[in-house]
Design a protein around this motif. Sequence first.
Motif, PDB file in Angstrom:
ATOM      1  N   LYS A  38       0.833  -1.214   0.000  1.00 44.74           N
ATOM      2  CA  LYS A  38       0.000   0.000   0.000  1.00 44.74           C
ATOM      3  C   LYS A  38       0.861   1.255   0.000  1.00 44.74           C
ATOM      4  O   LYS A  38       0.554   2.226  -0.693  1.00 44.74           O
ATOM      5  N   LYS A  39       1.948   1.230   0.767  1.00 41.47           N
ATOM      6  CA  LYS A  39       2.839   2.387   0.818  1.00 41.47           C
ATOM      7  C   LYS A  39       3.501   2.601  -0.537  1.00 41.47           C
ATOM      8  O   LYS A  39       3.626   3.739  -1.005  1.00 41.47           O
ATOM      9  N   ILE A  40       3.905   1.525  -1.190  1.00 40.55           N
ATOM     10  CA  ILE A  40       4.503   1.641  -2.526  1.00 40.55           C
ATOM     11  C   ILE A  40       3.500   2.288  -3.484  1.00 40.55           C
ATOM     12  O   ILE A  40       3.865   3.189  -4.251  1.00 40.55           O
ATOM     13  N   LYS A  41       2.249   1.846  -3.447  1.00 40.76           N
ATOM     14  CA  LYS A  41       1.225   2.427  -4.334  1.00 40.76           C
ATOM     15  C   LYS A  41       1.078   3.926  -4.092  1.00 40.76           C
ATOM     16  O   LYS A  41       0.915   4.704  -5.037  1.00 40.76           O
ATOM     17  N   ARG A  42       1.145   4.351  -2.827  1.00 40.70           N
ATOM     18  CA  ARG A  42       1.064   5.789  -2.528  1.00 40.70           C
ATOM     19  C   ARG A  42       2.300   6.528  -3.040  1.00 40.70           C
ATOM     20  O   ARG A  42       2.185   7.625  -3.579  1.00 40.70           O
ATOM     21  N   TYR A  43       3.471   5.914  -2.860  1.00 38.38           N
ATOM     22  CA  TYR A  43       4.707   6.526  -3.367  1.00 38.38           C
ATOM     23  C   TYR A  43       4.627   6.762  -4.874  1.00 38.38           C
ATOM     24  O   TYR A  43       5.050   7.800  -5.367  1.00 38.38           O
ATOM     25  N   LEU A  44       4.104   5.775  -5.602  1.00 40.31           N
ATOM     26  CA  LEU A  44       4.072   5.862  -7.062  1.00 40.31           C
ATOM     27  C   LEU A  44       3.159   6.976  -7.564  1.00 40.31           C
ATOM     28  O   LEU A  44       3.276   7.384  -8.721  1.00 40.31           O
ATOM     29  N   GLN A  45       2.285   7.480  -6.711  1.00 38.85           N
ATOM     30  CA  GLN A  45       1.387   8.581  -7.073  1.00 38.85           C
ATOM     31  C   GLN A  45       2.057   9.947  -6.917  1.00 38.85           C
ATOM     32  O   GLN A  45       1.526  10.951  -7.375  1.00 38.85           O
ATOM     33  N   ARG A  46       3.201   9.978  -6.237  1.00 42.11           N
ATOM     34  CA  ARG A  46       3.906  11.236  -5.994  1.00 42.11           C
ATOM     35  C   ARG A  46       5.072  11.389  -6.965  1.00 42.11           C
ATOM     36  O   ARG A  46       5.697  10.398  -7.347  1.00 42.11           O
ATOM     37  N   PRO A  47       5.381  12.613  -7.375  1.00 43.85           N
ATOM     38  CA  PRO A  47       6.541  12.822  -8.253  1.00 43.85           C
ATOM     39  C   PRO A  47       7.818  12.282  -7.606  1.00 43.85           C
ATOM     40  O   PRO A  47       8.005  12.373  -6.395  1.00 43.85           O
ATOM     41  N   ILE A  48       8.685  11.731  -8.426  1.00 43.91           N
ATOM     42  CA  ILE A  48       9.919  11.120  -7.942  1.00 43.91           C
ATOM     43  C   ILE A  48      10.764  12.107  -7.139  1.00 43.91           C
ATOM     44  O   ILE A  48      11.382  11.739  -6.141  1.00 43.91           O
ATOM     45  N   ASP A  49      10.774  13.387  -7.548  1.00 43.50           N
ATOM     46  CA  ASP A  49      11.559  14.385  -6.813  1.00 43.50           C
ATOM     47  C   ASP A  49      11.047  14.566  -5.388  1.00 43.50           C
ATOM     48  O   ASP A  49      11.833  14.817  -4.481  1.00 43.50           O
ATOM     49  N   GLN A  50       9.741  14.430  -5.180  1.00 36.81           N
ATOM     50  CA  GLN A  50       9.195  14.516  -3.818  1.00 36.81           C
ATOM     51  C   GLN A  50       9.698  13.359  -2.963  1.00 36.81           C
ATOM     52  O   GLN A  50      10.008  13.546  -1.787  1.00 36.81           O
ATOM     53  N   ILE A  51       9.765  12.167  -3.540  1.00 32.40           N
ATOM     54  CA  ILE A  51      10.236  10.990  -2.811  1.00 32.40           C
ATOM     55  C   ILE A  51      11.711  11.171  -2.442  1.00 32.40           C
ATOM     56  O   ILE A  51      12.125  10.874  -1.319  1.00 32.40           O
ATOM     57  N   ILE A  52      12.492  11.688  -3.380  1.00 32.33           N
ATOM     58  CA  ILE A  52      13.918  11.928  -3.126  1.00 32.33           C
ATOM     59  C   ILE A  52      14.095  13.019  -2.074  1.00 32.33           C
ATOM     60  O   ILE A  52      14.849  12.849  -1.105  1.00 32.33           O
ATOM     61  N   ASN A  53      13.388  14.148  -2.236  1.00 29.49           N
ATOM     62  CA  ASN A  53      13.523  15.262  -1.285  1.00 29.49           C
ATOM     63  C   ASN A  53      13.065  14.898   0.117  1.00 29.49           C
ATOM     64  O   ASN A  53      13.573  15.444   1.099  1.00 29.49           O
ATOM     65  N   ALA A  54      12.123  13.955   0.226  1.00 30.95           N
ATOM     66  CA  ALA A  54      11.652  13.502   1.541  1.00 30.95           C
ATOM     67  C   ALA A  54      12.642  12.533   2.187  1.00 30.95           C
ATOM     68  O   ALA A  54      12.480  12.164   3.345  1.00 30.95           O
ATOM     69  N   GLY A  55      13.656  12.111   1.435  1.00 35.15           N
ATOM     70  CA  GLY A  55      14.652  11.179   1.963  1.00 35.15           C
ATOM     71  C   GLY A  55      14.246   9.723   1.870  1.00 35.15           C
ATOM     72  O   GLY A  55      14.918   8.854   2.427  1.00 35.15           O
ATOM     73  N   ASP A  56      13.168   9.430   1.137  1.00 32.71           N
ATOM     74  CA  ASP A  56      12.694   8.052   1.018  1.00 32.71           C
ATOM     75  C   ASP A  56      13.329   7.308  -0.149  1.00 32.71           C
ATOM     76  O   ASP A  56      13.158   6.097  -0.276  1.00 32.71           O
ATOM     77  N   LEU A  57      14.043   8.020  -1.003  1.00 31.62           N
ATOM     78  CA  LEU A  57      14.798   7.423  -2.102  1.00 31.62           C
ATOM     79  C   LEU A  57      16.143   8.119  -2.123  1.00 31.62           C
ATOM     80  O   LEU A  57      16.207   9.337  -2.305  1.00 31.62           O
ATOM     81  N   GLU A  58      17.195   7.338  -1.886  1.00 29.38           N
ATOM     82  CA  GLU A  58      18.520   7.935  -1.690  1.00 29.38           C
ATOM     83  C   GLU A  58      19.558   7.279  -2.586  1.00 29.38           C
ATOM     84  O   GLU A  58      19.607   6.053  -2.699  1.00 29.38           O
ATOM     85  N   ASP A  59      20.392   8.110  -3.210  1.00 29.18           N
ATOM     86  CA  ASP A  59      21.503   7.637  -4.025  1.00 29.18           C
ATOM     87  C   ASP A  59      22.630   7.255  -3.074  1.00 29.18           C
ATOM     88  O   ASP A  59      23.215   8.118  -2.410  1.00 29.18           O
TER      89      ASP A  59
END
Length: 125
Positions: A38-59
């Motif tokens: 369910k969390k993944i489905k919510r993530y996919l609805q948000r722009p990728i930059d929001q996920i990165i800026n929130a710290g949930d996707l990190e290089d």
Amino acid sequence: MQEWELEFWEKINGNSPAEKDFEELRKSDKVGHDRVRKKIKRYLQRPIDQIINAGDLEDLKNGLWELKISAGKIEYRFLGVLTRSLRPPLFEAFMGFKKKEQKLRQNHVKTGLIRLGEYLSKKRK
């Protein structure tokens, strides 16, 4: 509307380690697995930059990315590669695991980097 995609990368032999890892979570903790989905489905609805800026996707390094998912008491991680040049952007997961410690284990990073090398050599062919 889906802003980006998450796929499970397949090795040359057709096996998908991340998909297998995620299936293991379903077998051991069905409720936790469903919360992560369910969390993944919510993530996919948000722009990728929001996920990165929130710290949930990190290089992490050398093009290896960590997708961090907190769902209730579950801390789940996917390591993989992010291709932002595609439309929509694509995250291909190499491996998944339930996080048990504060810091990311080096053996997870090492395995992720090995799979990144396999991914890059497969892509060149």
